[in-house]
Design a protein around this motif. Sequence first.
Motif, PDB file in Angstrom:
ATOM      1  N   ARG A  69       4.821 -10.887 -15.128  1.00  0.00           N
ATOM      2  CA  ARG A  69       3.528 -10.514 -14.535  1.00  0.00           C
ATOM      3  C   ARG A  69       3.706 -10.386 -13.035  1.00  0.00           C
ATOM      4  O   ARG A  69       4.460 -11.141 -12.419  1.00  0.00           O
ATOM      5  N   LEU A  70       2.986  -9.436 -12.463  1.00  0.00           N
ATOM      6  CA  LEU A  70       3.019  -9.262 -11.012  1.00  0.00           C
ATOM      7  C   LEU A  70       1.593  -9.340 -10.495  1.00  0.00           C
ATOM      8  O   LEU A  70       0.721  -8.589 -10.942  1.00  0.00           O
ATOM      9  N   GLY A  71       1.357 -10.256  -9.573  1.00  0.00           N
ATOM     10  CA  GLY A  71       0.058 -10.338  -8.908  1.00  0.00           C
ATOM     11  C   GLY A  71       0.244 -10.081  -7.428  1.00  0.00           C
ATOM     12  O   GLY A  71       1.178 -10.610  -6.822  1.00  0.00           O
ATOM     13  N   ILE A  72      -0.602  -9.243  -6.870  1.00  0.00           N
ATOM     14  CA  ILE A  72      -0.498  -8.982  -5.424  1.00  0.00           C
ATOM     15  C   ILE A  72      -1.825  -9.309  -4.774  1.00  0.00           C
ATOM     16  O   ILE A  72      -2.883  -8.827  -5.211  1.00  0.00           O
ATOM     17  N   ASP A  73      -1.769 -10.190  -3.787  1.00  0.00           N
ATOM     18  CA  ASP A  73      -2.971 -10.602  -3.066  1.00  0.00           C
ATOM     19  C   ASP A  73      -2.680 -10.431  -1.576  1.00  0.00           C
ATOM     20  O   ASP A  73      -2.094 -11.310  -0.946  1.00  0.00           O
ATOM     21  N   GLY A  74      -3.037  -9.282  -1.051  1.00  0.00           N
ATOM     22  CA  GLY A  74      -2.756  -9.019   0.361  1.00  0.00           C
ATOM     23  C   GLY A  74      -1.275  -8.996   0.632  1.00  0.00           C
ATOM     24  O   GLY A  74      -0.534  -8.186   0.057  1.00  0.00           O
ATOM     25  N   ALA A  75      -0.812  -9.912   1.474  1.00  0.00           N
ATOM     26  CA  ALA A  75       0.593  -9.924   1.877  1.00  0.00           C
ATOM     27  C   ALA A  75       1.480 -10.737   0.926  1.00  0.00           C
ATOM     28  O   ALA A  75       2.670 -10.888   1.180  1.00  0.00           O
ATOM     29  N   VAL A  76       0.893 -11.265  -0.139  1.00  0.00           N
ATOM     30  CA  VAL A  76       1.655 -12.151  -1.033  1.00  0.00           C
ATOM     31  C   VAL A  76       1.745 -11.556  -2.440  1.00  0.00           C
ATOM     32  O   VAL A  76       0.726 -11.233  -3.055  1.00  0.00           O
ATOM     33  N   ALA A  77       2.961 -11.418  -2.922  1.00  0.00           N
ATOM     34  CA  ALA A  77       3.170 -10.996  -4.308  1.00  0.00           C
ATOM     35  C   ALA A  77       3.672 -12.200  -5.100  1.00  0.00           C
ATOM     36  O   ALA A  77       4.527 -12.948  -4.615  1.00  0.00           O
ATOM     37  N   GLY A 114      10.685  -4.844  -7.441  1.00  0.00           N
ATOM     38  CA  GLY A 114      11.286  -4.813  -6.102  1.00  0.00           C
ATOM     39  C   GLY A 114      11.214  -3.439  -5.476  1.00  0.00           C
ATOM     40  O   GLY A 114      10.889  -3.299  -4.291  1.00  0.00           O
ATOM     41  N   SER A 115      11.473  -2.407  -6.281  1.00  0.00           N
ATOM     42  CA  SER A 115      11.496  -1.062  -5.680  1.00  0.00           C
ATOM     43  C   SER A 115      10.092  -0.527  -5.447  1.00  0.00           C
ATOM     44  O   SER A 115       9.908   0.380  -4.634  1.00  0.00           O
ATOM     45  N   GLY A 116       9.103  -1.112  -6.133  1.00  0.00           N
ATOM     46  CA  GLY A 116       7.743  -0.588  -5.973  1.00  0.00           C
ATOM     47  C   GLY A 116       6.838  -1.482  -5.148  1.00  0.00           C
ATOM     48  O   GLY A 116       5.617  -1.298  -5.143  1.00  0.00           O
ATOM     49  N   LEU A 117       7.425  -2.441  -4.461  1.00  0.00           N
ATOM     50  CA  LEU A 117       6.607  -3.408  -3.718  1.00  0.00           C
ATOM     51  C   LEU A 117       5.840  -2.712  -2.580  1.00  0.00           C
ATOM     52  O   LEU A 117       6.451  -2.021  -1.771  1.00  0.00           O
ATOM     53  N   PRO A 118       4.529  -2.892  -2.514  1.00  0.00           N
ATOM     54  CA  PRO A 118       3.792  -2.239  -1.421  1.00  0.00           C
ATOM     55  C   PRO A 118       4.230  -2.786  -0.066  1.00  0.00           C
ATOM     56  O   PRO A 118       4.594  -3.957   0.052  1.00  0.00           O
ATOM     57  N   PRO A 119       4.183  -1.940   0.963  1.00  0.00           N
ATOM     58  CA  PRO A 119       4.724  -2.347   2.270  1.00  0.00           C
ATOM     59  C   PRO A 119       3.978  -3.511   2.911  1.00  0.00           C
ATOM     60  O   PRO A 119       4.530  -4.169   3.786  1.00  0.00           O
ATOM     61  N   GLN A 120       2.747  -3.782   2.485  1.00  0.00           N
ATOM     62  CA  GLN A 120       2.023  -4.893   3.125  1.00  0.00           C
ATOM     63  C   GLN A 120       2.521  -6.261   2.635  1.00  0.00           C
ATOM     64  O   GLN A 120       2.187  -7.289   3.222  1.00  0.00           O
ATOM     65  N   VAL A 121       3.334  -6.277   1.586  1.00  0.00           N
ATOM     66  CA  VAL A 121       3.790  -7.565   1.040  1.00  0.00           C
ATOM     67  C   VAL A 121       4.836  -8.179   1.954  1.00  0.00           C
ATOM     68  O   VAL A 121       5.827  -7.547   2.309  1.00  0.00           O
ATOM     69  N   ARG A 122       4.624  -9.415   2.346  1.00  0.00           N
ATOM     70  CA  ARG A 122       5.540 -10.115   3.246  1.00  0.00           C
ATOM     71  C   ARG A 122       6.198 -11.318   2.586  1.00  0.00           C
ATOM     72  O   ARG A 122       7.252 -11.782   3.027  1.00  0.00           O
ATOM     73  N   VAL A 123       5.527 -11.880   1.578  1.00  0.00           N
ATOM     74  CA  VAL A 123       6.095 -13.045   0.890  1.00  0.00           C
ATOM     75  C   VAL A 123       6.042 -12.773  -0.613  1.00  0.00           C
ATOM     76  O   VAL A 123       5.028 -12.295  -1.129  1.00  0.00           O
ATOM     77  N   VAL A 124       7.144 -13.071  -1.289  1.00  0.00           N
ATOM     78  CA  VAL A 124       7.184 -12.940  -2.746  1.00  0.00           C
ATOM     79  C   VAL A 124       7.468 -14.313  -3.333  1.00  0.00           C
ATOM     80  O   VAL A 124       8.473 -14.946  -2.987  1.00  0.00           O
ATOM     81  N   VAL A 125       6.576 -14.779  -4.177  1.00  0.00           N
ATOM     82  CA  VAL A 125       6.775 -16.055  -4.868  1.00  0.00           C
ATOM     83  C   VAL A 125       7.235 -15.738  -6.292  1.00  0.00           C
ATOM     84  O   VAL A 125       6.629 -14.915  -6.973  1.00  0.00           O
TER      85      VAL A 125
END
Length: 281
Positions: A14-22, A47-58
């Motif tokens: 599962r992938l959740g994106i909340d602002g700068a955090v994926a 990884g290849s589709g991560l939006p540019p606003q993402v800064r931290v990946v948990v």
Amino acid sequence: MTGSRAEPKAGGLRLGIDGAVATVTLARPERRNAMTPAVWHGLAEIGSGLPPQVRVVVVRGEGPSFCAGIDLSLLAGAAGGSRGVAPQGEHDGNEPIPRPDDQDFVQKIASYQAGYLWLRNPAIVSVAAVQGHAIGAGFQLALACDLRILTEDAKLCMKEPALGLVPDLTGTKPLVDIVGLPRAIEICLTARTVTAAEALLLRLAELVVPAGELDSAVADLVAALLATDAGTARATKALLQHAAGHSLAEQAAEERRVQAELLGGRMRGNGASPSAGPGSP
Ligand code: ACO
């Protein structure tokens, strides 16, 4: 996380994106998040589709274990040279692992490794949140992340050599970088379990917390990471990543170059990060 939407991905991810955090969740708890090619491809796709606003990946695992490693049904018969079987499919896109005499054997492994390598990209900081077991491919996933928070019950094990395999999902370099060559040899060749307490001593964990405090510890770390300016964080991570391959003089020169680029860009009102220099992941 408030406002996040968790999208199901292939392989029980599962992938959740909340602002700068994926947040990437291994979500096959009934198999202790055992991994299949679909998981590795799914990770690479994230990884290849991560939006540019993402800064931290948990990166986390659902249920009692972070990840029990490769789905053992894939290895059935593989050591004897016959092809492993595809795991019983709860998920689309399951495929058997390749045979060593398949023409694309090496390329297939490279495609699995792609699921791990993006976690080092200087544009993000990756954090593994590890509870219970992290075994084999799962330990390597935790090692692929920049930082690791473990619960007190966490157990790490590089099981591959005990199964007649080398660890090949990008884990050997970070393991050696973190614990040193002698300890890495001992951990891999004995395939023993490293407890959370030992992991902290060996610097395999930045932090060890009681089981009920993993989420809040991760949230605190994420907030602290995000408090630093995005361009500065990216430039600093890239700088640090190159340090090991540089002499002191080379690294000092790199510091000067990156600082000039960072501050110069800011003066010109250009928020872009300094180039990471050669060898950036
Ligand atoms: N592959 C497939 N199924 C698995 C795996 C796995 N790697 N790990 C656990 N499961 C399944 C179990 O078969 C069991 O299924 P069942 O409910 O149908 O019997 C279910 O997940 C729960 O597993 P348990 O063993 O009952 O859970 P427990 O919490 O007691 O133990 C542990 C967890 C320690 C992770 C244990 O399951 C285990 O040792 N798994 C195998 C680990 C392993 O050797 N992985 C390969 C590493 S090498 C590499 O990754 C390349």
